[in-house]
Every structure is written in structure tokens, then in C-alpha cells.
Design an enzyme around this catalytic site. Structure first.
Site, short mmCIF file in Angstrom:
data_model
loop_
_atom_site.label_atom_id
_atom_site.label_comp_id
_atom_site.label_asym_id
_atom_site.label_seq_id
_atom_site.Cartn_x
_atom_site.Cartn_y
_atom_site.Cartn_z
CE LYS A 15 2.81 -8.57 -8.91
NZ LYS A 15 3.44 -7.26 -8.69
CG ASN A 16 0.38 -6.02 -6.79
OD1 ASN A 16 1.53 -6.47 -6.86
ND2 ASN A 16 -0.21 -5.40 -7.79
NE ARG B 24 8.34 1.41 -8.78
CZ ARG B 24 9.01 2.53 -8.58
NH1 ARG B 24 10.15 2.74 -9.20
NH2 ARG B 24 8.54 3.46 -7.78
CB CYS C 243 9.24 1.44 -13.37
SG CYS C 243 7.88 0.30 -13.57
NE ARG D 54 5.39 1.99 -10.43
CZ ARG D 54 5.20 0.70 -10.21
NH1 ARG D 54 5.78 -0.20 -10.98
NH2 ARG D 54 4.44 0.31 -9.21
CG ASP E 23 -1.75 -3.59 -11.99
OD1 ASP E 23 -1.01 -2.80 -12.58
OD2 ASP E 23 -1.70 -3.79 -10.75
NE ARG F 210 8.44 -7.96 -11.33
CZ ARG F 210 7.74 -6.89 -11.70
NH1 ARG F 210 7.79 -6.45 -12.93
NH2 ARG F 210 6.99 -6.24 -10.84
N1 EPU Z 1 2.65 8.37 -7.40
C1 EPU Z 1 3.17 9.60 -7.09
N2 EPU Z 1 3.95 9.71 -5.98
C2 EPU Z 1 4.20 8.65 -5.16
C3 EPU Z 1 3.66 7.41 -5.47
C4 EPU Z 1 2.87 7.30 -6.60
O1 EPU Z 1 2.94 10.58 -7.81
O2 EPU Z 1 4.90 8.84 -4.16
C5 EPU Z 1 1.80 8.21 -8.58
C6 EPU Z 1 2.30 7.18 -9.57
O3 EPU Z 1 3.27 7.69 -10.44
C7 EPU Z 1 1.03 6.75 -10.27
C8 EPU Z 1 -0.01 6.83 -9.16
O4 EPU Z 1 0.55 7.69 -8.17
O5 EPU Z 1 0.69 7.69 -11.26
C9 EPU Z 1 -0.37 5.51 -8.52
O6 EPU Z 1 0.83 4.79 -8.16
P1 EPU Z 1 0.87 3.87 -6.87
O7 EPU Z 1 1.82 4.44 -5.88
O8 EPU Z 1 -0.53 3.59 -6.41
O9 EPU Z 1 1.51 2.54 -7.46
P2 EPU Z 1 2.33 1.51 -6.57
O10 EPU Z 1 1.76 1.47 -5.22
O11 EPU Z 1 3.79 1.75 -6.72
C10 EPU Z 1 0.83 -0.58 -7.00
C11 EPU Z 1 0.97 -1.93 -7.65
C12 EPU Z 1 1.05 -1.75 -9.16
C13 EPU Z 1 -0.21 -1.04 -9.64
C14 EPU Z 1 -0.36 0.31 -8.91
C15 EPU Z 1 -1.65 1.04 -9.25
C16 EPU Z 1 2.17 -3.27 -6.04
C17 EPU Z 1 3.40 -4.01 -5.69
N3 EPU Z 1 2.18 -2.58 -7.17
O12 EPU Z 1 1.99 0.15 -7.34
O13 EPU Z 1 1.07 -3.07 -9.70
O14 EPU Z 1 -0.15 -0.82 -11.02
O15 EPU Z 1 -0.34 0.07 -7.48
O16 EPU Z 1 -2.75 0.26 -8.96
O17 EPU Z 1 1.18 -3.33 -5.32
C18 EPU Z 1 1.65 -4.77 -11.22
O18 EPU Z 1 1.25 -5.59 -10.39
O19 EPU Z 1 1.93 -5.06 -12.41
C19 EPU Z 1 1.82 -3.38 -10.81
C20 EPU Z 1 2.58 -2.51 -11.49
#
Ligand code: EPU
Length: 434
Positions: free
Chosen positions: A22-23, A92, A116, A121, A321, A413
Site C-alpha cells: 500500500k505505502n 493523508r 490523525c 503529522r 507500523d 485501508r
Molecule cells: N514529520 C515531521 N515533519 C514532516 C513530516 C514528518 O516532523 O513534514 C515527522 C512525523 O511527525 C513523524 C516522522 O517525521 O514523527 C516520520 O513521519 P513520516 O513523514 O515519515 O510519515 P509519513 O510519510 O506521513 C509514512 C507511512 C506511515 C508510516 C510512516 C513512518 C505512507 C502512506 N504512510 O507516513 O504508514 O507510519 O511513513 O514509517 O507511506 C500506515 O501505513 O499505517 C502508516 C501510518
């Protein structure tokens, strides 16, 4: 609203094939905005988030044709650059159209994702990265309004480190934007997740020049245009880890096909320490059938589970995750285990629900101490987010009596027909409307 009714205590036995990720699929689908030519993605899972991304791309003028497990995305109506709140609020990952839209059209207006359950996030790193490429960005009534002066971004040095490490979707956004920028971009402190590597593979197949994806430094030589491409999505490492733990928590004996061993090393290390045995089975699958080094793996678990320490970290560390799922497993270990969450420090909503099933867990800040109990007892529980729900289903599979997991729309999801997969493995689980 759907719920799962689970009568626990049945060891899982049988074989399952892991779906495409998915991701990985979500940013890959968004990357199709970078070209007019058709982009075909194979092994895209059939999930609510994928359907939401399909709706979003449709609203951005793309035609999406499903053929079995493949999707072909072609531009129908170029120039649409508004990603509406009504769709982005459902998922998101809608934010990952921002980079491709900006690169392809020179402007974009994308709704800010909302709150969230797993914590704050923010998207500040996404915006910082795109600004470094020259984008002018402001917020207007809940929307990110971005413009590339002169219609094209410029290559630059971009640093994507934040307080909790890099950002996966932020890296995907900046990488997808940089491929059409003028000149060279160096992304430092890039996310090393396999999903970013998979995105780079698709972009290169489309004619981009990306090197270093999968490491903290990614270099991109901008090109003038991208072309049509075909790509097979990597297997879902989180689905794979979840089913290993489902086998483990029920003392089962399960063979998992299309299993991405190389992207799950930290989780497999913890599982082996707990006592779970994983062995490769059979000859390699025929060429083309097992992309990216996926294997068939047999999971066997002893009756006694050893407690371990788990710290979630960016890849190649233990994935956040899988935190709720390993917590469910550790509730039945023989002693005290500790889990520390370093990516989303408040991602513990499953703790209170596991307590309702008889688990013994004490949360202190971003850590949880889990004292193993002899058994879990079925109870009605409430899913709060996708992976927390998976942890509760695992607990229900092991518990004595009946567990009702409410709000399984969270699970839908990220897990394709989970109840059917578990039924196929002999679990007593059904979907009911409540
Ligand atoms: N963060 C910031 N600023 C930003 C973006 C992120 O401070 O601009 C922080 C976040 O708050 C968090 C850390 O950086 O503490 C990592 O967040 P990241 O941006 O890597 O998360 P994401 O890209 O929004 C993806 C996956 C998530 C998974 C995270 C971490 C997808 C669609 N989502 O989210 O997956 O938990 O990476 O590996 O790829 C799930 O599948 O259940 C899920 C939540």
C-alpha cells in the site's frame, strides 16, 4: 459500520500470498502525474486508500483503468491542479500529489491533511524541501498553494531531517518534484524506506535520473520530460510482518509467499529473539513471479515466547507500523518486554484496548512495559487506526472466547480482505454489520 467477530484459540495453518505494498503504491500512483503517457502498475492491492487515491487522480484529470491487480493511469485532461479537501481528508497520503503536480504544471493547490489518531503529522519538511527547489508556497484557507517561478523548479541541496528522523512521504514528494527540475538536486537525510527505493525505480523507468535511493543521500539529475512505463510494486512488508505475528501469536504453522525478507530484517531479528522460526521454503519462484528478491517463508512458533526490547526507528530499524502487532504478541511472552516508539511517540491507542482483554501494560511517555500474561480474554474493543486495529485482531486470534473488533474500516485501508485471509488459514473470524 463493520466489525470482526473472532473466536480465538485456533492455530493458523496454511499458505498465503503477500499483496503489493500500500505505502509503495500511493506515491507510485501520484508519480503518474509526471507524464501524459500510460503508467502501468502491477500488484496494486485492492484497498480503501488505493480507491481514495484513484478518486483523487481522477479529480486531477487522470483516467485509471484497473485490469485485475494492475492499474493503468493515463492523462485524460491535463492542467487540473486542485487536490480538494473532501478527498485529501480521507487519506493523508493525498499530500504526495503535491510534488508531482508542481513539477509537471508549475503550480498546485493541495488541501493540508487533517489530524490523525497516531499523533501530530506535520508537513513542514515537505514544504521546506519544495521551497529549497524554488517553490513559492503559502497557506490559504486550509490549502497549500505552491508555484514554481517561471513554471519550473530548480535543482538544489535539500535537507530532510526532522526531530524524529526523515520523512517518507516528504522524501517521495521532493524526489518526484526534483526529477523534472532544472539541474541537479541532492536530497540529504532522505528516508531510506524500501517504498522510496521503489518510487525511484519507477521514476527511472519513466526516464528520470535518480541515484542513491534507499540511502540517506539521493541525487537527481533533472530531465525535460518523462515517458510511459510499467512497474511491479514491491510486496507489502507490513502486511507480511503482520501475518508472521498472526501465525506466531496462535502457535501456528504458516507459509507466506511473496515475502520480502530483505526489507524486514529488524522485525525478523526481534521475532527470532522471541522464538519464532522462519525458514525459506521451496526453490526460487519462476523469474518474474517473485520481484525484488521476495521468497516463500515458513513460520513456526514454540509455545513459550521470550520477552524482548523493541525500539521503533526509521528503516532499516524496526517499523512503527508493526509496533501494535508486536505488542499484542508480547502480551503473551514469558516475562517483561519494553517497546519504545521513536517515530510517533503517542502511537499507543491500542494499549487501553489490550488492557480490556487482560493484558498487563504500563505506558511511561513514549515507552510501554509489557508483562506477559498466561492468556488474553475476548472482549469488545475499538480500533483507532489501521495498525492498532491489526494488533487487536491478533490479540483476538489468541484470546479465550469472543473478541469483537469494532470500526474495521481502519483495517480495510491497509489489509486486503483480512478476514478472508485469516479464514483461509483456519481462523474463526467473520465480518458483521453492527
Ligand atoms: N514529520 C515531521 N515533519 C514532516 C513530516 C514528518 O516532523 O513534514 C515527522 C512525523 O511527525 C513523524 C516522522 O517525521 O514523527 C516520520 O513521519 P513520516 O513523514 O515519515 O510519515 P509519513 O510519510 O506521513 C509514512 C507511512 C506511515 C508510516 C510512516 C513512518 C505512507 C502512506 N504512510 O507516513 O504508514 O507510519 O511513513 O514509517 O507511506 C500506515 O501505513 O499505517 C502508516 C501510518
Amino acid at each position: 459500520m463493520d466489525a470482526f467477530l473472532i473466536n480465538g484459540g485456533k492455530p493458523l495453518r496454511g499458505e498465503v500470498r503477500i499483496h503489493g505494498s500500500k505505502n509503495a503504491s500511493l506515491p507510485l500512483m501520484a508519480a503518474a502525474l509526471l507524464t501524459d503517457g500510460p503508467v502501468t502498475l502491477r500488484d496494486v492491492p485492492d484497498l480503501a486508500d488505493i480507491r481514495n487515491m484513484t478518486r483523487l487522480l481522477d479529480s486531477l484529470g487522470q483516467s485509471i483503468e484497473p485490469q485485475g491487480e494492475a492499474l493503468t493511469i493515463t492523462t485524460r485532461d491535463a492542467g487540473k491542479t486542485l487536490a480538494h479537501y473532501d478527498i485529501v481528508r480521507t487519506m493523508r497520503a493525498g499530500i504526495c500529489v503535491l510534488g508531482p503536480l508542481l513539477a509537471a504544471h508549475g503550480s498546485a493547490k493541495v488541501s493540508m491533511p487533517g489530524g490523525c489518531a497516531i499523533g501530530d503529522r506535520p508537513v513542514d519538511l515537505h514544504l521546506r524541501g519544495l521551497r529549497a527547489l524554488g517553490a513559492e508556497i503559502h497557506l490559504d484557507a486550509g490549502y497549500i498553494v505552491a508555484e514554481a517561478p517561471g513554471g519550473r523548479l530548480r535543482g538544489a541541496h535539500v535537507f530532510l531531517g526532522g526531530p524524529n528522523g526523515s520523512t517518507v512521504l516528504g522524501t517521495a514528494n521532493v524526489l518526484s518534484a526534483a526529477v523534472l527540475a532544472a539541474g541537479t538536486t541532492v536530497i540529504e537525510s532522505a528516508a531510506c524506506e524500501p517504498e522510496v527505493e521503489d518510487l525511484a525505480r519507477l521514476l527511472n523507468a519513466m526516464g528520470a535520473r535518480v541515484a542513491g535511493a534507499g540511502s540517506p543521500v539521493i541525487t537527481v539529475e533533472g530531465v525535460d520530460r518523462l515517458r510511459a512505463a510499467e512497474h511491479t510494486v514491491i510486496p507489502d512488508r507490513i502486511e507480511a510482518g503482520t501475518y508472521v505475528m498472526a501465525a506466531a501469536i496462535t502457535n501456528g504453522d504458516v507459509v507466506l509467499h511473496n515475502f520480502p525478507t530483505s526489507t524486514l530484517t529488524a522485525a525478523l531479528d526481534r521475532l527470532r529473539e522471541i522464538g519464532v522460526t522462519l525458514e525459506a521454503v521451496g526453490a526460487s519462484e519462476p523469474a518474474g513471479a517473485a520481484p525484488h528478491g521476495a521468497q516463500s517463508v515458513r513460520v513456526v512458533t514454540p509455545r513459550r515466547l521470550h520477552p524482548v526490547q523493541v525500539v521503533t526507528q526509521p528503516h532499516p530499524g524496526f517499523p512503527t507500523d508493526l509496533q501494535a502487532q508486536i505488542m499484542a504478541l508480547l502480551t503473551l511472552a514469558d516475562g517483561n518486554a519494553i517497546i519504545t516508539e521513536k517515530i510517533f511517540p503517542d502511537r499507543f491507542l491500542h494499549v487501553a484496548e489490550l488492557l480490556r482483554m487482560g493484558a498487563d501494560i504500563t505506558r511511561v511517555g513514549s515507552s510501554a512495559m509489557i508483562t506477559g500474561v498466561r492468556e488474553l480474554v475476548g472482549a469488545p474493543v475499538m480500533a483507532s487506526d489501521l495498525r492498532a486495529s491489526a494488533g487487536l485482531v491478533l490479540a483476538g486470534l489468541a484470546a479465550r472466547g469472543q473478541t469483537q473488533v469494532n470500526r474495521v474500516y481502519h483495517l480495510d485501508r491497509g489489509y486486503e480482505r483480512m478476514e478472508l485471509t485469516l479464514q483461509q488459514l483456519g481462523a474463526d473470524i467473520e465480518r458483521v454489520e453492527v
